[in-house]
Structures are given as C-alpha cells and as structure tokens.
Scaffold this active site. Structure first.
Site, PDB file in Angstrom:
ATOM      1  N   ASP A   1      31.955  43.004  39.144  1.00 23.71           N
ATOM      2  CA  ASP A   1      32.932  41.961  38.813  1.00 23.71           C
ATOM      3  C   ASP A   1      32.184  40.654  38.545  1.00 23.71           C
ATOM      4  O   ASP A   1      31.490  40.135  39.428  1.00 23.71           O
ATOM      5  CB  ASP A   1      33.860  41.791  40.026  1.00 23.71           C
ATOM      6  CG  ASP A   1      35.193  41.188  39.657  1.00 23.71           C
ATOM      7  OD1 ASP A   1      35.450  40.969  38.471  1.00 23.71           O
ATOM      8  OD2 ASP A   1      35.991  40.960  40.600  1.00 23.71           O
TER       9      ASP A   1
ATOM     10  N   ASP B   1      34.834  40.591  43.195  1.00 21.47           N
ATOM     11  CA  ASP B   1      34.450  39.287  43.757  1.00 21.47           C
ATOM     12  C   ASP B   1      35.370  38.937  44.932  1.00 21.47           C
ATOM     13  O   ASP B   1      35.174  37.908  45.592  1.00 21.47           O
ATOM     14  CB  ASP B   1      34.423  38.187  42.688  1.00 21.47           C
ATOM     15  CG  ASP B   1      35.789  37.896  42.101  1.00 21.47           C
ATOM     16  OD1 ASP B   1      36.734  38.673  42.376  1.00 21.47           O
ATOM     17  OD2 ASP B   1      35.922  36.898  41.364  1.00 21.47           O
ATOM     18  N   SER B   2      36.334  39.822  45.223  1.00 23.51           N
ATOM     19  CA  SER B   2      37.095  39.724  46.476  1.00 23.51           C
ATOM     20  C   SER B   2      36.121  39.770  47.655  1.00 23.51           C
ATOM     21  O   SER B   2      36.473  39.386  48.782  1.00 23.51           O
ATOM     22  CB  SER B   2      38.124  40.861  46.577  1.00 23.51           C
ATOM     23  OG  SER B   2      37.545  42.095  46.223  1.00 23.51           O
TER      24      SER B   2
ATOM     25  N   GLU C   1      47.233  42.620  37.350  1.00 24.95           N
ATOM     26  CA  GLU C   1      47.436  42.208  38.748  1.00 24.95           C
ATOM     27  C   GLU C   1      48.722  41.390  38.877  1.00 24.95           C
ATOM     28  O   GLU C   1      48.940  40.409  38.139  1.00 24.95           O
ATOM     29  CB  GLU C   1      46.226  41.392  39.231  1.00 24.95           C
ATOM     30  CG  GLU C   1      46.402  40.926  40.671  1.00 24.95           C
ATOM     31  CD  GLU C   1      45.103  40.485  41.350  1.00 24.95           C
ATOM     32  OE1 GLU C   1      44.024  40.642  40.769  1.00 24.95           O
ATOM     33  OE2 GLU C   1      45.197  39.993  42.487  1.00 24.95           O
TER      34      GLU C   1
ATOM     35  N   GLU D   1      37.807  38.317  34.137  1.00 19.98           N
ATOM     36  CA  GLU D   1      39.208  37.891  34.161  1.00 19.98           C
ATOM     37  C   GLU D   1      39.562  37.066  32.921  1.00 19.98           C
ATOM     38  O   GLU D   1      38.768  36.241  32.493  1.00 19.98           O
ATOM     39  CB  GLU D   1      39.477  37.030  35.406  1.00 19.98           C
ATOM     40  CG  GLU D   1      39.350  37.779  36.705  1.00 19.98           C
ATOM     41  CD  GLU D   1      39.680  36.896  37.915  1.00 19.98           C
ATOM     42  OE1 GLU D   1      40.089  35.729  37.752  1.00 19.98           O
ATOM     43  OE2 GLU D   1      39.516  37.399  39.043  1.00 19.98           O
TER      44      GLU D   1
ATOM     45  N   LYS E   1      33.521  43.706  34.840  1.00 17.36           N
ATOM     46  CA  LYS E   1      34.915  43.260  34.674  1.00 17.36           C
ATOM     47  C   LYS E   1      34.917  41.740  34.560  1.00 17.36           C
ATOM     48  O   LYS E   1      34.120  41.081  35.231  1.00 17.36           O
ATOM     49  CB  LYS E   1      35.762  43.676  35.895  1.00 17.36           C
ATOM     50  CG  LYS E   1      37.160  43.068  35.881  1.00 17.36           C
ATOM     51  CD  LYS E   1      38.070  43.677  36.936  1.00 17.36           C
ATOM     52  CE  LYS E   1      38.010  42.979  38.272  1.00 17.36           C
ATOM     53  NZ  LYS E   1      38.404  41.556  38.240  1.00 17.36           N
TER      54      LYS E   1
HETATM   55  O1  KIV Z   1      37.882  41.261  43.085  1.00 11.62           O
HETATM   56  C1  KIV Z   1      38.614  42.249  43.164  1.00 11.62           C
HETATM   57  O2  KIV Z   1      38.588  43.002  44.141  1.00 11.62           O
HETATM   58  C2  KIV Z   1      39.505  42.517  42.045  1.00 11.62           C
HETATM   59  C3  KIV Z   1      40.530  43.588  42.231  1.00 11.62           C
HETATM   60  C4  KIV Z   1      41.597  43.108  43.111  1.00 11.62           C
HETATM   61  C5  KIV Z   1      41.054  44.105  40.951  1.00 11.62           C
HETATM   62  O3  KIV Z   1      39.433  41.890  41.054  1.00 11.62           O
END
Ligand code: KIV
Length: 280
Positions: free
Chosen positions: A86, A47-48, A185, A118, A116
């Site tokens: 994510d 989600d970056s 992280e 968090e 994934k």
């Molecule tokens: O969103 C993302 O790119 C991430 C990574 C930095 C692990 O969660």
C-alpha cells in the site's frame, strides 16, 4: 490439486467464474504466515499499519521506509497469496517520477506483486505512469483514509446519486487506465453492486456490501487485536485481545506467586552431578 500461487489472472478468473476473492491485511511474519496458510487469495500490507501496529492516530504519518520494512517481513512468510504493498500518503502525490520510484521499491526491495494507491481522477496520471513501468496497480475509491481531512471524517461515501456517479466514473477511468482491481471502501451496498456490475475488473469491498467481487478486512480488526474503535463493517471472528490479556495476567500472577516456572518448564541436571557441584 497442489495449491498454486494466486496471480493477477486469478483476480480476473474469479470474477469471470462468479467466485469471491478473499483479501486480508498483514504487517509481520507470523500473521502473514497464518493468513497465507489459511488459503487467502491476496495479502495487502496496508498503511492501516500506522494505526493498528504503530499506534499513530491515522494512516497519514506512515512512511515508505516503514511500509518497506513491514512488507519485507510479510514477503518472507507469503508463499501463495498475491502480495500488495500500500503506497503511503505523499509517496505518490509529489510527482510521477517519485511515485514510480516508490512503487518500484515495493517490487524490488520488498518483493511485492503489486501496489495499491488511493484516489480517482487526481491519481490517474500517476497510476498510468506506474502501470507503464510494469507494476500492477490496485485502485482504492470511496472512503480514502489518507485524505480523511479533506473528506471531513470517516463517513460513508457515494450517498447521493451525484456522489455515487462520481465514484463509478472514476472506477471506469481506473479500469481504462489498466488497474487490475479496485477496492471500494464504505460505500452503500447498492452503489457497490452497480459499480461491480459495470466493471470488467473485480471490486474488493470493505464496508461495501456482499455484492462486490471480493472482500478485504484489516486482520487486526477481524481477529479482535485492535479495539481502539471497531467500524460497523468489521466482523470480529475471534477476540484475541481478551485471551492475550488473560494470558498476560496469568503470567504476572504465577511469577509473583512463584508458580512459574514449574518443573515442566525448567531444566535439571542429574542428582550425582549436582552432588559433585555442591562439593566443589
Ligand atoms: O490500509 C489498509 O488496510 C487498506 C484496506 C482497509 C483496504 O487500505
């Protein structure tokens, strides 16, 4: 030997054999192709995306539809890497049902291999529900950017023995719940090392030192495509923004001085055809 698709067992095998797991993010077809062809084990559609591609201030505004749209493009380019979607902020917090439905979208619509999410204790029940639906889950502890407001900023987590113990305990809970791996992280190297030694599942570090079982970076940071800010843990292996910006300036200059397009980049017709054309 012909390259095989990296599967979930690859994560366990590499930890067992003491081999490092490589993971990078991708958000579109061309970058995913490069990452996949370079032999990276796993691609995370992070989600970056929100910050490095969509220009948001944080990852908080990213929606499920944006994640699915980009994950689909990445899927089309990914032949070998294990593909992880994510889950964006508020796609798994409201209810277990909604979380399972959204995790399912990553699998059904975007063809991801896993998701994934968090968090630790607060997402334990949701994590179990997603796993019960047959969807592999990658955990994410330490600095969790979606809850940056609660954490009070982008800062190292687990600096006191008490805070580090809390990360370790949550990692053990996520492992017990059935996560296949956990991203750590921004935690001190020694804390990440201890957690890595205590877990049977692999840890993937980002700003967590060399002792994790694998490493992940945001590709756009790593190739120098995003430099609004560069975190300390990012190593820029190339600086694409400099070459892209030079190329764009060269184009501008050549168009304005009629140097581009030259003969090499233009099409011609035969002289006699041109003659006929002139007489028409
Ligand atoms: O969103 C993302 O790119 C991430 C990574 C930095 C692990 O969660």
């Amino acid at each position: 030997m012909e390259r095989q698709k990296f599967t979930i067992t690859g994560f366990y095998d590499k930890k067992r054999d003491g081999k490092k797991i490589t993971m990078l993010t991708a958000y579109d077809y061309p970058m995913a192709r490069l990452v996949d062809e370079a032999g990276i084990d796993s691609i995370l559609v992070g989600d970056s995306l929100g910050m490095v591609v969509l220009g948001y201030e944080s990852t908080v505004p990213v929606t499920m539809d944006e994640m699915i749209h980009h994950s689909k493009a990445v899927r089309r380019a990914t032949r070998y890497a294990f593909l992880i979607g994510d889950m964006p902020f508020m796609s798994y917090q409201v209810s277990k049902e909604e979380a399972v439905r959204n995790a399912g979208r990553f699998m059904k619509e975007a063809g991801c291999d896993a998701v994934k999410l968090e968090g630790g204790y607060e997402v334990l029940e949701v994590t179990k529900a997603i796993l019960n639906a047959g969807i592999p889950v990658l955990g994410h502890l330490g600095l969790t950017p979606q809850t940056i407001s609660k954490l009070g900023g982008y800062r190292i987590q687990g600096k006191s023995a008490e805070a580090a113990k809390k990360i370790l305990d949550q990692a053990l809970e996520l492992e017990k719940a059935g996560c296949f791996s956990i991203v750590l992280e921004c935690v001190p190297d020694s804390v990440a090392k201890l957690i890595t030694e205590k877990l049977r599942i692999p840890t993937i570090g980002i700003g967590a030192g060399v002792n994790c079982d694998g490493q992940v970076l945001v590709t756009n940071d790593m190739v120098g495509l995003f430099d609004r800010f560069v975190p300390k843990f990012v190593k820029q292996y190339v600086k694409l923004s400099t070459s892209i910006s030079q190329g764009i300036k060269n184009f501008k200059e050549e168009v304005e001085t009629s140097k581009f397009p030259d003969e090499k980049h233009s099409f011609a017709i035969k002289e006699d055809e041109l003659e006929k054309l002139r007489k028409k």
